[in-house]
Every structure is written in structure tokens, then in C-alpha cells.
Write an enzyme that holds these catalytic residues in place. Structure first.
Site, PDB file in Angstrom:
ATOM      1  N   ASP A  38      -5.512  21.447 -11.715  1.00  0.00           N
ATOM      2  CA  ASP A  38      -5.532  20.213 -12.343  1.00  0.00           C
ATOM      3  C   ASP A  38      -5.294  20.491 -13.568  1.00  0.00           C
ATOM      4  OD1 ASP A  38      -7.560  17.942 -13.620  1.00  0.00           O
ATOM      5  OD2 ASP A  38      -8.589  17.890 -12.615  1.00  0.00           O
ATOM      6  N   ARG A  82       1.083  -1.158  -0.843  1.00  0.00           N
ATOM      7  CA  ARG A  82       0.068  -0.603   0.156  1.00  0.00           C
ATOM      8  C   ARG A  82       0.957   1.235   0.048  1.00  0.00           C
ATOM      9  NH1 ARG A  82      -1.753   0.745   5.003  1.00  0.00           N
ATOM     10  NH2 ARG A  82      -2.630  -0.771   5.180  1.00  0.00           N
ATOM     11  N   LYS A 113      -6.768   9.481 -18.220  1.00  0.00           N
ATOM     12  CA  LYS A 113      -6.593  10.322 -19.819  1.00  0.00           C
ATOM     13  C   LYS A 113      -6.027   9.901 -20.252  1.00  0.00           C
ATOM     14  CE  LYS A 113     -10.674  10.801 -17.486  1.00  0.00           C
ATOM     15  NZ  LYS A 113     -10.639  12.569 -16.825  1.00  0.00           N
ATOM     16  N   TYR A 133     -14.541  20.033 -13.315  1.00  0.00           N
ATOM     17  CA  TYR A 133     -14.709  18.680 -13.634  1.00  0.00           C
ATOM     18  C   TYR A 133     -15.977  18.218 -12.755  1.00  0.00           C
ATOM     19  CZ  TYR A 133     -14.790  13.702 -13.882  1.00  0.00           C
ATOM     20  OH  TYR A 133     -14.830  12.196 -13.912  1.00  0.00           O
TER      21      TYR A 133
END
Ligand SMILES: *Cc1c(COP(=O)(O)O)cnc(C)c1O
Length: 383
Positions: free
Chosen positions: A170, A46, A195, A98
Site C-alpha cells: 500500500d 463496468r 489521497k 490503515y
């Protein structure tokens, strides 16, 4: 090293055991220790995984950052940034974010006592008017989604530095090939790796990059504590995809410019949103802070007709009707019913996301086929 060389080589190295040129997929949850607490820097997956570490180093290099961290999704990355804050803190955010970011801010974090101001970040007077002694963060997107407005990163960084708070950008729509917010003074850059960075519509992932060691340490602590870590297989897929980022972005940009021009000249089309147009209100700032205008184009049809928009979206053959963007294949989306459905209609309309708006993620297919597809769809509307 220049960008294309970094995309292929930065952060990765042949496997020391076998010489394998591709980074192995370390599909393991734990690592054997020589003595209690004595290990090779990897204790539990993790916190750290070698496939992910190489990807983090690669993505950091592409953003000219000292540090990179990968998350299980873009939302997981944004969530980690907001977890830097405390109840009572205030955030200044863009007003056409977004949809998922808006949903997280208003439906998760406002309930936990963080206050968000959604404003037009391209108007610096409005930004300054919303700064209080509780402001801790500006959250910006540029180009914005889906109306492709441009905000001046250096100007916002100046406001943030003066006020002693952070600027996070972003950078999903531009990709690091076109824009590096840290170079303009941002503190944190965020990507939906899903993306352009991944580029092949086969992974969901997020990333954060920064040059500040203390911020990196806090974000790494949040990542390990809260557990939004990506798996090694996904890290491998992104390492593979990112090697062609510079080639893909060049093709996306060329195709999008041609598509935008075609749409603008077609009689059935209303407005076309594309920052590469010299009469786009953000064109000068885009030309300053970006190295190209990207692969996204949004548009309306005559009279903002929603019926025509829906008909066109369903009739295209090469463009697939789907959420998301940044893959090699062209997509068409209807933000009002898809990506931006979670934003209240009034707020959506005010930000220009009208019911008749369509958003294209222009892929890297042959441009003639893309134009023919749009032409057939638009000409078909007349009948
Ligand atoms: C897709 C997207 C996100 C969210 O990323 P996920 O990987 O889907 O969680 C955030 N910001 C922008 C601009 C996006 O396009």
C-alpha cells in the site's frame, strides 16, 4: 520520460474526433456494436471506460508498471487483492495498518476463512517466523499510518520470492513520486487514489498496479465481476489532479520537513514521528527506497496528554480537523478517535497509536502560515 513529464502526458492523448487536449468524460454505460460481439474494445462500462482506461495507463506509468486498474475506492482495490485468495490461505500483514484495512481483514475476511498475522514487518526474523506453507501474501504499508514506521520493501520481496507468495504494498503515504515498490520487487502496488494522486480532496478512488500479466488478468476479472469500478467523472478529476503530483509532492515534502523540525523544538511537544529525521529508526531504509520523506508528520504532546491533543486539534485555524490526507490543504487528525477507532485499543496502543497522538497531513499552503498556526495552538495550551 521523467516523472513530471509522465504525470502530465503518460497514457493520455488528444481526442481523435475533435483534438480536445483533455481526456473527455465518457459518461456512458454502454457502447454501440457494429454486429453482435463486434465492438471497438468497449462493450459495457463496468468492464471498461475510455476515461478510466487513460487514467489507468497514466497511473501504471507513474509506478513503472505494465498494468494499472482503477477501483471505486482504495478499499475496493484492497478487497480485489484479498479475493485472489481462498479459505485456508494465510496473509502476513503489518501491525499498524490503515484502520479500514485492519477492519476488512478481521471483520470480513477472517469470517470467510482467511487467516491474518499482524506483525512488525520491519523485523525480518519475525516475518520469517510467520511463514507457513499456507502463506499466500504479505500485505505491507510503508511509511505506516500513523506512526510512519518504515519497512524494507526489497527485503520483504526477497522473503516473498523465496516462499513463492506475493508481496503487495500500500503505497498511499509515499505516492509514486517518492517510492515505486515494484522496482524493489513487490508484485502488486496499491493506492488510495483519494489521497495524493487525486490531491484535491474531491474524489474517492483506488488503484492497483502490477507488472505480471496473469495477476493483472485475474484482478481485472475480479474488478469486472464484483463491480467496484470508478465512474468517468471521477477518473477525469484524477487525471486533472495527477498532472501536478510532482509539484505538489515537492511542496508537501518541504513543508512537512519544516513542520517536523518546528514541532521537535517546541517545549509543549513530546515525540515527533517523521522519517526524515536522521535518528528515526527507519531513516536509512527510507533514504534508500524513497526519494524524499513525504508530507505526513505525527506527534504527541508532553506526557502524551489526550486532553491537550484534543484541545490543540480543535484550536488550529489553517489545519482543518478532518480524516483523510494528501490534499492541498493541511489537515490534523486524532487517529485514536478517527481513522483508527475501529482497531481495539490494546492493539492500537501496542502499535504506538496512543490516545494523545495527532497526525498532520501537511498541505501546500505557505509554510509561515502553517508554523504560525501550530505555534499559536501550542502556545495556547500552556495557559
Ligand atoms: C485512505 C487509505 C486507504 C483506503 O482508501 P479509500 O480510498 O478511503 O477507500 C487505504 N490505505 C491507506 C494507507 C489510506 O490512507
Amino acid at each position: 520520460m521523467k516523472f513530471g513529464t509522465k504525470a502530465i502526458h503518460a497514457g493520455v492523448h488528444p481526442d481523435p474526433v475533435t483534438g480536445a487536449i483533455m481526456t473527455p468524460i465518457y459518461q456512458t454505460s454502454t457502447y454501440v456494436q457494429e454486429a453482435p460481439g463486434q465492438h471497438k474494445g468497449y462493450a459495457y462500462a463496468r468492464g471498461k471506460n475510455p476515461t478510466r482506461s487513460q487514467l489507468e495507463a497514466n497511473l501504471a506509468a507513474l509506478e513503472n508498471a505494465a498494468y494499472g486498474l482503477c477501483f471505486s475506492s482504495g478499499m475496493g482495490a484492497i478487497d480485489a487483492v484479498i479475493k485472489l485468495l481462498q479459505p485456508g490461505d494465510e496473509v502476513i500483514a503489518g501491525d499498524d495498518l490503515y484502520g479500514g484495512s485492519y477492519r476488512m481483514f478481521t471483520q470480513i475476511y477472517e469470517h470467510l476463512g482467511i487467516r491474518f498475522h499482524f506483525i512488525d514487518l520491519s523485523d525480518l526474523a519475525v516475518v520469517s517466523a510467520h511463514v507457513t506453507e499456507k502463506t499466500r501474501l504479505i500485505w505491507a504499508e510503508t511509511p505506516t499510518n500513523p506512526t510512519l514506521r518504515i519497512v524494507d520493501i526489497a527485503a520483504l520481496a526477497h522473503v516473498a520470492q523465496k516462499g513463492g507468495f506475493w508481496l503487495a504494498v500500500d503505497n498511499t503515504f509515499a505516492s509514486p513520486y517518492l517510492q515505486n515498490p515494484l522496482d524493489w520487487g513487490a508484485d502488486i502496488v496499491m493506492h488510495s487514489v483519494t489521497k495524493y494522486l487525486s490531491g484535491h480532496s474531491d474524489v474517492v478512488m483506488g488503484a492497483l498496479m502490477t507488472n505480471q500479466e496473469s495477476l493483472y488478468a485475474r484482478l481485472a476479472f475480479i474488478l469486472n465481476s464484483c463491480g467496484a469500478n470508478p465512474g468517468p467523472m471521477d477518473s477525469f478529476l484524477v487525471l486533472r489532479g495527477v498532472k501536478t503530483l510532482h509539484l505538489r509532492m515537492k511542496a508537501h515534502g518541504e513543508n512537512a520537513a519544516a513542520v517536523a523540525q518546528f514541532l521537535r523544538n517546541h517545549p509543549a511537544v513530546g515525540r515527533v514521528y517523521y522519517p526524515g529525521f536522521s535518528d528515526h529508526p527507519g531513516h536509512a531504509v527510507a533514504a534508500k527506497q524513497m526519494r524524499g520523506f513525504g508530507g505526513m508528520v505525527s506527534f504527541t504532546l508532553q506526557n502524551d496528554s489526550e486532553k491537550a491533543a484534543r484541545q490543540l486539534a480543535s484550536s488550529l485555524k489553517v489545519f482543518s480537523l478532518a480524516e483523510s490526507l494528501g490534499g492541498v490543504e493541511s489537515l490534523v487528525g486524532h487517529p485514536a478517535s478517527m481513522t483508527h477507532a475501529s482497531i481495539p485499543r490494546e492493539r492500537r496502543m501496542a502499535a504506538g497509536v496512543v490516545d494523545g497522538l495527532l497526525r498532520l497531513s501537511v498541505g501546500v499552503e505557505d509554510i509561515d502560515d502553517l508554523i504560525d498556526d501550530l505555534k499559536a495552538g501550542l502556545d495556547g495550551l500552556a495557559g
